[in-house]
Design an enzyme around this catalytic site. Sequence first.
Site, PDB file in Angstrom:
ATOM      1  N   SER A  14       0.795  -1.185  -0.103  1.00  0.00           N
ATOM      2  CA  SER A  14      -0.151   0.056   0.034  1.00  0.00           C
ATOM      3  C   SER A  14       0.838   1.336  -0.170  1.00  0.00           C
ATOM      4  O   SER A  14       0.499   2.181  -0.553  1.00  0.00           O
ATOM      5  CB  SER A  14      -0.959  -0.008   1.253  1.00  0.00           C
ATOM      6  OG  SER A  14      -0.387   0.282   2.221  1.00  0.00           O
ATOM      7  N   ASN A  15       2.304   1.027   0.706  1.00  0.00           N
ATOM      8  CA  ASN A  15       2.793   2.448   0.554  1.00  0.00           C
ATOM      9  C   ASN A  15       3.460   2.403  -0.783  1.00  0.00           C
ATOM     10  O   ASN A  15       3.649   3.891  -1.173  1.00  0.00           O
ATOM     11  CB  ASN A  15       3.988   2.268   1.670  1.00  0.00           C
ATOM     12  CG  ASN A  15       3.644   2.681   3.112  1.00  0.00           C
ATOM     13  OD1 ASN A  15       3.515   3.925   3.224  1.00  0.00           O
ATOM     14  ND2 ASN A  15       3.453   1.918   3.840  1.00  0.00           N
ATOM     15  N   ARG A  66      22.842 -14.593   2.040  1.00  0.00           N
ATOM     16  CA  ARG A  66      22.328 -12.989   2.217  1.00  0.00           C
ATOM     17  C   ARG A  66      23.096 -12.287   1.250  1.00  0.00           C
ATOM     18  O   ARG A  66      22.552 -11.426   0.320  1.00  0.00           O
ATOM     19  CB  ARG A  66      22.287 -12.563   3.435  1.00  0.00           C
ATOM     20  CG  ARG A  66      21.375 -11.635   3.950  1.00  0.00           C
ATOM     21  CD  ARG A  66      21.626 -11.193   5.582  1.00  0.00           C
ATOM     22  NE  ARG A  66      20.818 -12.006   6.284  1.00  0.00           N
ATOM     23  CZ  ARG A  66      19.544 -11.941   6.573  1.00  0.00           C
ATOM     24  NH1 ARG A  66      18.938 -11.046   5.802  1.00  0.00           N
ATOM     25  NH2 ARG A  66      18.967 -12.735   7.663  1.00  0.00           N
ATOM     26  N   MET A  91      10.615  -6.835   4.315  1.00  0.00           N
ATOM     27  CA  MET A  91      11.009  -7.571   5.420  1.00  0.00           C
ATOM     28  C   MET A  91      12.210  -8.365   5.361  1.00  0.00           C
ATOM     29  O   MET A  91      12.313  -9.482   6.178  1.00  0.00           O
ATOM     30  CB  MET A  91       9.808  -8.507   5.885  1.00  0.00           C
ATOM     31  CG  MET A  91       8.391  -7.534   5.961  1.00  0.00           C
ATOM     32  SD  MET A  91       8.694  -5.770   7.002  1.00  0.00           S
ATOM     33  CE  MET A  91       7.782  -6.272   8.514  1.00  0.00           C
ATOM     34  N   ARG A  92      13.274  -7.868   4.889  1.00  0.00           N
ATOM     35  CA  ARG A  92      14.750  -8.771   4.896  1.00  0.00           C
ATOM     36  C   ARG A  92      15.605  -7.686   5.673  1.00  0.00           C
ATOM     37  O   ARG A  92      15.716  -6.542   5.353  1.00  0.00           O
ATOM     38  CB  ARG A  92      15.179  -9.031   3.594  1.00  0.00           C
ATOM     39  CG  ARG A  92      14.236 -10.071   2.762  1.00  0.00           C
ATOM     40  CD  ARG A  92      13.967 -11.337   3.296  1.00  0.00           C
ATOM     41  NE  ARG A  92      15.180 -12.115   3.628  1.00  0.00           N
ATOM     42  CZ  ARG A  92      15.181 -13.254   4.183  1.00  0.00           C
ATOM     43  NH1 ARG A  92      14.101 -13.420   4.811  1.00  0.00           N
ATOM     44  NH2 ARG A  92      16.287 -13.991   4.493  1.00  0.00           N
ATOM     45  N   ASN A 108      13.395   4.266   4.407  1.00  0.00           N
ATOM     46  CA  ASN A 108      12.730   3.136   5.026  1.00  0.00           C
ATOM     47  C   ASN A 108      11.362   3.845   5.716  1.00  0.00           C
ATOM     48  O   ASN A 108      11.706   5.069   6.259  1.00  0.00           O
ATOM     49  CB  ASN A 108      13.355   2.434   5.884  1.00  0.00           C
ATOM     50  CG  ASN A 108      12.517   1.258   6.374  1.00  0.00           C
ATOM     51  OD1 ASN A 108      11.607   0.447   5.802  1.00  0.00           O
ATOM     52  ND2 ASN A 108      12.456   1.087   7.781  1.00  0.00           N
ATOM     53  N   HIS A 110       8.784   3.193   8.645  1.00  0.00           N
ATOM     54  CA  HIS A 110       8.865   2.236   9.999  1.00  0.00           C
ATOM     55  C   HIS A 110       7.537   2.925  10.672  1.00  0.00           C
ATOM     56  O   HIS A 110       7.315   3.987  11.049  1.00  0.00           O
ATOM     57  CB  HIS A 110       9.956   2.463  10.752  1.00  0.00           C
ATOM     58  CG  HIS A 110       9.831   1.486  12.103  1.00  0.00           C
ATOM     59  ND1 HIS A 110      10.302   0.253  11.735  1.00  0.00           N
ATOM     60  CD2 HIS A 110       9.616   1.755  13.266  1.00  0.00           C
ATOM     61  CE1 HIS A 110      10.005  -0.484  13.123  1.00  0.00           C
ATOM     62  NE2 HIS A 110       9.686   0.476  13.969  1.00  0.00           N
ATOM     63  N   GLU A 175       1.082   7.062   6.817  1.00  0.00           N
ATOM     64  CA  GLU A 175       2.278   6.717   6.140  1.00  0.00           C
ATOM     65  C   GLU A 175       2.184   7.211   4.894  1.00  0.00           C
ATOM     66  O   GLU A 175       2.923   7.514   3.997  1.00  0.00           O
ATOM     67  CB  GLU A 175       2.347   5.172   6.017  1.00  0.00           C
ATOM     68  CG  GLU A 175       2.572   4.863   7.640  1.00  0.00           C
ATOM     69  CD  GLU A 175       3.117   3.068   7.784  1.00  0.00           C
ATOM     70  OE1 GLU A 175       3.557   2.714   6.973  1.00  0.00           O
ATOM     71  OE2 GLU A 175       2.524   2.358   8.765  1.00  0.00           O
TER      72      GLU A 175
HETATM   73  C1  GAR Z   1       3.751  -0.601   6.781  1.00  0.00           C
HETATM   74  O1  GAR Z   1       2.882  -0.378   7.838  1.00  0.00           O
HETATM   75  C2  GAR Z   1       5.332  -0.294   7.064  1.00  0.00           C
HETATM   76  O2  GAR Z   1       5.274   0.760   7.968  1.00  0.00           O
HETATM   77  C3  GAR Z   1       5.663  -1.507   7.627  1.00  0.00           C
HETATM   78  O3  GAR Z   1       4.854  -2.726   7.037  1.00  0.00           O
HETATM   79  C4  GAR Z   1       3.930  -2.102   6.565  1.00  0.00           C
HETATM   80  C5  GAR Z   1       3.894  -2.194   5.113  1.00  0.00           C
HETATM   81  O4  GAR Z   1       2.597  -1.973   4.387  1.00  0.00           O
HETATM   82  N1  GAR Z   1       7.297  -1.480   7.502  1.00  0.00           N
HETATM   83  C6  GAR Z   1       7.939  -2.215   8.571  1.00  0.00           C
HETATM   84  O5  GAR Z   1       7.416  -2.666   9.704  1.00  0.00           O
HETATM   85  C7  GAR Z   1       9.371  -2.089   8.328  1.00  0.00           C
HETATM   86  N2  GAR Z   1      10.090  -2.905   9.600  1.00  0.00           N
HETATM   87  P1  GAR Z   1       2.590  -1.871   2.927  1.00  0.00           P
HETATM   88  O6  GAR Z   1       3.012  -3.123   2.167  1.00  0.00           O
HETATM   89  O7  GAR Z   1       0.918  -2.014   2.760  1.00  0.00           O
HETATM   90  O8  GAR Z   1       3.084  -0.584   2.606  1.00  0.00           O
END
Ligand code: GAR
Length: 214
Positions: A14-15, A66, A91-92, A108, A110, A175
Site C-alpha cells: 500500500s505504501n 544473504r 521484510m529482509r 525506509n 517504519h 504513512e
Molecule cells: C507498513 O505499515 C510499514 O510501515 C511496515 O510494514 C507495512 C507495509 O505495508 N514496515 C515495517 O514494519 C518495516 N519494519 P504495505 O506493504 O501496505 O506498504
Amino acid sequence: MARRVAVLISGRGSNMVSLIEAASAPGFPAEIALVLSNRPDAAGLERARAAGIATAVIDHKSHPTREDFEQAMDAVLTRHRVEFICLAGFMRVLTDWFVERWTGRMINIHPSLLPLFRGVHTHRRALEEGVLIHGCTVHFVVPELDAGPIIAQAAVPVIPGDTEESLAARILVQEHLLYPQALRMICDGSARLEGGRVAFSQRWNGEGALRSPI
Ligand code: GAR
C-alpha cells in the site's frame, strides 16, 4: 529530471501504491522505475504491474546466502539505473555491504515514532506501553536496524479502545502521506544525509502541537 527510484516490497504494497500515485503527478522529482519483491507472491507486485511499473522478483529462498541474494538485487537495480531506493514493507534485514553501497540513497518507512519501538509488532508494543501518541517515521537506512537519521515523522493519537488493527489503520493513512513527502525531499535535495545527520534546506515553523487527550 526525475530521479529513478526502486520500491522494495515483501507484501501488500500500500505504501508502494502511494509512492506510485505521487510520482505520477507532473513535476514530482521522482519516477518509480522498478518495484522489486523478495517474495514471488507479494500482492503488491500485481498492483505495480497494473500501474504499468516494471517489476522484478529476487526470491531470497533461491539464494544460498544473504550476500548472494543482495548481489542479485544490486544487479537488477543497476540494470534499471536506479538512483534511490524506498523500502516499503520490505521484510529482509540488509547486510552492511548493501546498506553502505546505498548510503544516503536508501530510505525506509517504519510504523512508530523512532527511536521508540524499533523492530516488529510496533502497534502492540505501543498499546502495551500505554503511549498516547504514536506514529510513523521515514529515515535513511544505516546498518543498525531502524536506527537511521530521521527525515520525516507523523504522529497520531492513541485512544481508549484502540486495538493493534485500529492503530495500524490510523497510522497507515499517515504513512501514505508521509512517504511521498519524504521521497520528494530526498529527490529534490531538500533533505540530504551529511555526516550522519539529515541536512534540511528548508525551514518550517514550530507552531502547533498534537495533544492526546485533546
Ligand atoms: C507498513 O505499515 C510499514 O510501515 C511496515 O510494514 C507495512 C507495509 O505495508 N514496515 C515495517 O514494519 C518495516 N519494519 P504495505 O506493504 O501496505 O506498504
